[in-house]
Design a protein around this motif. Structure first.
Motif, mmCIF file in Angstrom:
data_model
loop_
_atom_site.group_PDB
_atom_site.id
_atom_site.type_symbol
_atom_site.label_atom_id
_atom_site.label_comp_id
_atom_site.label_asym_id
_atom_site.label_seq_id
_atom_site.Cartn_x
_atom_site.Cartn_y
_atom_site.Cartn_z
ATOM 1 N N ALA A 34 26.773 27.504 112.782
ATOM 2 C CA ALA A 34 27.635 28.120 113.798
ATOM 3 C C ALA A 34 28.573 27.023 114.307
ATOM 4 N N GLU A 51 33.500 30.180 117.416
ATOM 5 C CA GLU A 51 34.486 30.449 116.365
ATOM 6 C C GLU A 51 33.840 30.886 115.060
ATOM 7 N N ILE A 52 32.631 30.396 114.796
ATOM 8 C CA ILE A 52 31.878 30.834 113.622
ATOM 9 C C ILE A 52 30.485 31.207 114.103
ATOM 10 N N ASP A 58 29.050 30.139 104.830
ATOM 11 C CA ASP A 58 30.031 30.623 103.861
ATOM 12 C C ASP A 58 31.080 29.518 103.822
ATOM 13 N N ALA A 61 34.918 30.412 104.012
ATOM 14 C CA ALA A 61 35.313 30.960 105.315
ATOM 15 C C ALA A 61 35.247 29.887 106.402
ATOM 16 N N ALA A 62 34.206 29.046 106.354
ATOM 17 C CA ALA A 62 34.063 27.982 107.359
ATOM 18 C C ALA A 62 35.226 27.000 107.272
ATOM 19 N N ARG A 65 38.381 28.539 108.665
ATOM 20 C CA ARG A 65 38.352 28.615 110.132
ATOM 21 C C ARG A 65 38.576 27.230 110.735
#
Length: 182
Positions: A34, A51-52, A58, A61-62, A65
């Motif tokens: 996270a 934010e995550i 992932d 995606a991380a 972001r």
């Protein structure tokens, strides 16, 4: 302060590079991950945002972001408020948890990070809190961070440049050991 430059590169870009390295290369597959961030949306704000959300990492995606993060001028540093949200961020997690705080400055929103860390521990969470001080030169602030890490059963890691930040971030993932004389 994350807009200040170190070696010609903004601190936020060095931090994003270190976080990207962590997400792409250092975390084992399937690691629950996270990311909570502050100082990235509004100047002068003490907001802190997840934010995550916690999930098995992932990587793609991380990284996307992380790369999309910005730093605001005159950003505040709500370390205590961020720590108070960790319990909800990690809700449902069983077993050992690691919280890594990366900061280039002191708490500036009136929070009490030490008390927030103590609250996590007294709530029965098996949490270790490591703190990475990025470009922190003040001796008293380093000592404060060391004390917070001690209370969180973790360690303090100093980083003065981008490569040291990457190394410090990776070092926070290593287990800690206590040697007992028999």
């Amino acid at each position: 302060s994350m807009l200040q430059k170190l070696g010609g590169v903004r601190r936020i870009d060095l931090a994003k590079s270190a976080l990207t390295d962590l997400a792409q290369n250092a975390l084992p597959d399937g690691t629950a991950f996270a990311l909570r961030v502050f100082g990235h949306k509004k100047a002068g704000s003490c907001e802190t945002d997840l934010e995550i959300p916690l999930a098995p990492i992932d990587r793609k995606a991380a990284v996307a972001r992380i790369q999309g993060l910005t730093a605001m001028n005159l950003a505040k540093t709500p370390i205590g408020a961020s720590l108070l949200k960790v319990r909800d961020d990690l809700k449902g997690v069983k077993g050992r948890m690691l919280v890594v705080i990366v900061t280039d400055g002191e708490e500036t929103c009136g929070g009490d990070p030490k008390a927030a860390i103590q609250a996590l521990r007294t709530a029965g969470l098996d949490v270790r809190v490591n703190i990475v001080g990025f470009a922190v030169d003040e001796v008293v602030l380093k000592e404060t961070f060391r004390e917070w890490a001690r209370v969180g059963n973790g360690g303090y890691f100093a980083a003065q440049n981008g490569e040291q930040l990457k190394s410090a971030m990776r070092a926070t993932l290593r287990p800690t050991y206590q040697v007992l004389a028999g």
